[in-house]
Enzyme design. Structure first.
Site, PDB file in Angstrom:
ATOM      1  CD  GLU A 117      -2.849   1.315   2.586  1.00 22.51           C
ATOM      2  OE1 GLU A 117      -2.890   0.233   3.134  1.00 22.51           O
ATOM      3  OE2 GLU A 117      -3.243   2.207   2.739  1.00 22.51           O
ATOM      4  CG  ASP A 126      -2.089 -16.753  12.781  1.00 27.17           C
ATOM      5  OD1 ASP A 126      -2.559 -17.590  13.664  1.00 27.17           O
ATOM      6  OD2 ASP A 126      -2.419 -16.628  11.667  1.00 27.17           O
ATOM      7  CG  HIS A 149      -3.426   7.389  -0.407  1.00 27.07           C
ATOM      8  ND1 HIS A 149      -3.663   7.867   0.751  1.00 27.07           N
ATOM      9  CD2 HIS A 149      -3.515   6.006  -0.174  1.00 27.07           C
ATOM     10  CE1 HIS A 149      -3.878   7.110   1.609  1.00 27.07           C
ATOM     11  NE2 HIS A 149      -3.500   5.736   1.399  1.00 27.07           N
TER      12      HIS A 149
END
Length: 794
Positions: free
Chosen positions: A84, A293, A383
């Site tokens: 990302e 995990d 972004h």
């Protein structure tokens, strides 16, 4: 529909085999997965199944962030695994702002892992009585946990009665492990103990119970975990002055507070559990980087972020009540993840809370930065610009090469100048089933087969080089536990039967000591067939059991052929029969001498384990109906095996009355090679050796080296050869009794070893097994045809 090949095999060749299978199936080239230099398949035992390659993910560094915490002090940079764009940049911006404001203060508030077994009762009165009774047995429950793990402590027991159901929320402290697996094991032990404690108490005995009834909220966000905690409960806070907010975060305290109030209302309307901006971004990125995990991100990402105005600035806080992580176990042992944990100062025991505080601090940095980006209008812009592209001191490899192997070699090689280095790693065929099993459980331990290169100066003054193999044995308990895990996957009935009988069957108990004792014995009949041994080393305190053997790849032929019989001729079979017959003759009726080597009589355990054999037969018959079904003669192996269980006391007693000896108990081409002349067998892997009729080794050999088309004359020729090599009538049995002993040994093989092979075949593919099952059926058919006592296969 074809199955994925190479199940349970952690080798490069198995990886390639699976990849080629996927290419054919998908009709795609999959070029990016062809050469995998990131992780060796051998490193991944217990981390993944059906490995075909690695997916490369970029790792970026965020920070530095100044910590003034309970477990963390000073400047820290954090590795974030993400695709990302702008995430690392945003975290780094928040870190700069927090550091400029004086740093982040962090504290670990607690740690616990929960499991919640569920009990169903006949009515609510029985359920309530059970809850009352639980208060009297808390010490016993705690004792059961201590027997399972020295790292796990039962700290809370909270019953939740819902009508006639009782959910028992058990809270554990699990040190530096995340703890899901160890608490599951501990909970199951408690359930079994409570079940036994309730014997004779029908009024409060449950109808049934489950090890987890879903109250614990494992891998799910829940209000119960938010309030009670699950994992590490950790908090962080920082002060942001106006100058920092405006200069670094490009907004104002007033705008941040306005957005915060707005988002709190929206989160309530949406029904969110807790309130935060996007802490899961940091949690998931650091979880991947450090081998956690990833599925636990769901519950771990439930946080409470808050902002308060203070003297022209802001106080920002974050609470993560359910951060499920560990610094030992699972993926933390993988090489890259281990390196990144080391960068954080979180590699190994005693570092779990430090990692939690680091993650919480950086998660707060991201929430501050994202909140600022939204309030200041930079969110989309950022972004767009950046986002579109009992601790045991185990033996070590170094110690083997620099201390143990040179010492052992100096005792057998006439040279004081001995240098040992690791030889190029190559596959050892399909050998090492027990080592592979043990490695699934304790992956940090140095075990298995390890080729070494030895350089020395001989008596002639010349330098010489030879190859040796260090065989480093796992403990019998490690093997038994792993078989138990496989058995438990076959259902509660099979798992329970294995727990009751596993130690007494198969020869697994004592295996790590037995093989060393056999090499130590130097008995002439064994020396004739054993590989050359340069020495042995055993240190029980360090769980170190080592054999230093010749490297048979340099001195033998027909070493562990992949399909079991490639290259074998009738001459090789005859040589193998003659070689093992020498051992059988040398140890015939010398039971006390064999017992001194740790070789025990397995027949009592075999006879007592009818429950286990029945459970295995039923499971395997359901799993492989086509493999075990009736052949051309109508002989169904599952039916025959059940018939054998019904009469097990009778025919095992018959076996026990026959002449017995030391048998290899795993005598097949996987453990047999030959000197280049082909006349002298080399028999290795003696860990399962037992006290049995000599025909047991013959029966196993024939199931591997003959084919499903074997003739009665072939079987008879090898049976007579074996009998004659033991002296004929002088061995204590005439030929009729000898044939009967062979039949009973074949039944033993079908009932025990073959059933265990079939069970393991679900998880680790054995290419030879289908042929061996077919040959076993044929050999049993021959016994029925020649009339050596009916086999009841109707």
């Amino acid at each position: 529909m074809s199955a994925i090949p190479g199940r349970g095999r952690y080798t490069e060749s198995a990886r390639i085999e699976r990849l080629e299978w996927l290419r054919r199936r998908s009709r795609m080239p999959l070029a990016s997965l062809g050469a995998d230099g990131v992780l060796a398949a051998e490193q991944l035992t217990g981390n993944i199944e059906n490995f075909i390659g690695t997916v490369a993910l970029p790792v970026g560094l965020a920070g530095p962030l100044l910590f003034t915490g309970g477990e963390v002090h000073g400047s820290v940079v954090a590795p974030l695994v993400t695709t990302e764009g702008a995430l690392v940049a945003s975290v780094s911006r928040g870190a700069r702002a927090i550091t400029r404001g004086g740093g982040v203060a962090t504290r670990t508030l607690g740690q616990r892992m929960t499991r919640a077994p569920a009990y169903e009762f006949s009515d609510l009165a029985a359920a309530a009585a059970f809850v009352d009774w639980l208060g009297t047995v808390r010490p016993g429950m705690e004792g059961q946990v201590r027997e399972v793990s020295r790292h796990t402590t039962l700290v809370s027991v909270e019953p939740f009665q819902i009508g006639r159901y009782v959910h028992l929320l058990l809270g554990y402290e699990t040190a530096d492990a995340a703890g899901q697996n160890m608490t599951t094991v501990a909970t199951w032990r408690i359930c079994q103990w409570l079940d036994e404690a309730l014997v004779g108490r029908p009024e409060i005995t449950p109808v049934r119970y489950f090890v987890e009834g879903n109250l614990s909220g494992d891998k799910k966000v829940s209000h119960l975990s938010m309030t009670g905690g699950r994992g590490i409960r950790v908090t962080a806070e920082c002060h942001l002055d106006r100058a920092t907010v405006e200069a670094t975060l490009k907004t104002t305290p007033e705008s941040l507070m306005a957005l915060y109030h707005c988002s709190v209302l929206a989160s309530q309307q949406a029904g969110m559990v807790g309130h935060n901006i996007n802490v899961s971004n940091v949690i998931s990125a650091m979880f991947i980087a450090t081998g956690q995990d990833v599925a636990c991100v769901h519950e771990s990402g439930a946080g409470i972020f808050s902002l308060e105005p203070t003297d022209g600035g802001l106080l920002a806080t974050l609470l993560l009540p359910n951060l499920v992580l560990g610094t030992v176990g699972g993926g933390t042992g993988l090489p890259q993840q281990r390196d990144l944990l080391a960068v954080l100062g979180c590699a190994g025991e005693g570092t779990g809370r430090r990692l939690a505080e680091i993650i919480c601090g950086f998660a707060l940095a991201l929430d501050v930065s994202t909140c600022a980006a939204v309030s200041g209008g930079q969110f989309a812009d950022a972004h767009q610009r950046l986002g579109r592209a009992r601790r045991v001191n185990w033996l070590t490899r170094e110690e083997l090469q620099t201390v143990i192997a040179p010492r052992l070699l100096r005792g057998t090689i006439p040279s004081d100048e001995v240098t040992v280095t690791a030889a190029p790693a190559e596959e050892f065929g399909g050998s090492g089933i027990l080592s592979d099993l043990a490695a699934r459980g304790e992956r940090r331990k140095f075990t298995g087969l390890h080729p070494l290169r030895v350089d020395c100066v001989g008596l002639d003054g010349q330098r010489h080089r030879l190859g040796v193999v260090a065989k480093i044995k796992a403990l019998d308990d490690e093997v038994l536990v792993e078989i138990g895990k496989i058995a438990s996957l076959g259902g509660q009935r099979l798992g329970a039967a294995w727990r009751r009988h596993g130690r007494a069957v198969g020869g697994f108990s004592g295996a790590h000591r037995r093989e060393l004792a056999i090499y130590r014995s130097q008995h002439p009949s064994l020396v004739d067939v054993l590989p050359r041994c340069y020495g042995w080393h055993d240190d029980p305190d360090r769980e170190a059991y080592v054999l230093l053997l010749e490297d048979l790849r340099e001195s033998a032929v027909l070493l562990d052929p992949a399909d079991g019989i490639r290259g074998w001729t009738s001459a090789h079979v005859g040589a193998a029969v003659a070689g093992i017959a020498g051992v059988h003759s040398g140890w015939l009726e010398r039971r006390e001498d064999a017992a001194a080597l740790g070789v025990s009589d397995g027949l009592p355990g075999l006879a007592a384990a009818g429950e286990l054999w029945t459970a295995l037969i039923d499971h395997n018959a359901a799993t492989y109906p086509d493999l075990l079904k009736a052949g051309s003669s109508g002989l169904d192996l599952a039916t025959l095996a059940r018939w054998l269980v019904e009469r097990i006391a009778s025919w095992t007693a018959e076996l026990a009355a026959m002449p017995r000896t030391l048998v290899h108990h795993d005598f097949n081409p996987r453990n047999i090679a030959f000197r280049p002349n082909g006349r002298l067998p080399i028999v290795y892997d003696w860990e399962l050796a037992t006290w049995h009729v000599p025909q047991r080794d013959l029966a196993e050999l024939l199931t591997f080296v003959l084919t499903p088309e074997a003739s009665p004359d072939e079987v008879e020729s090898y049976l007579v050869m074996h009998w004659e090599r033991l002296g004929g009538p002088a061995c204590g049995a005439d030929l009729t009794l000898w044939r009967r002993g062979y039949q009973l040994a074949l039944w033993d093989l079908l009932l025990s070893r073959l059933q265990l092979y079939l069970l393991a075949h679900e998880h680790r593919e054995y290419p030879f097994l289908e042929r061996v099952v077919g040959t076993t059926r044929r050999l049993c058919e021959i016994e029925a045809q020649v009339g050596r006592v009916g086999v009841g296969h109707g």
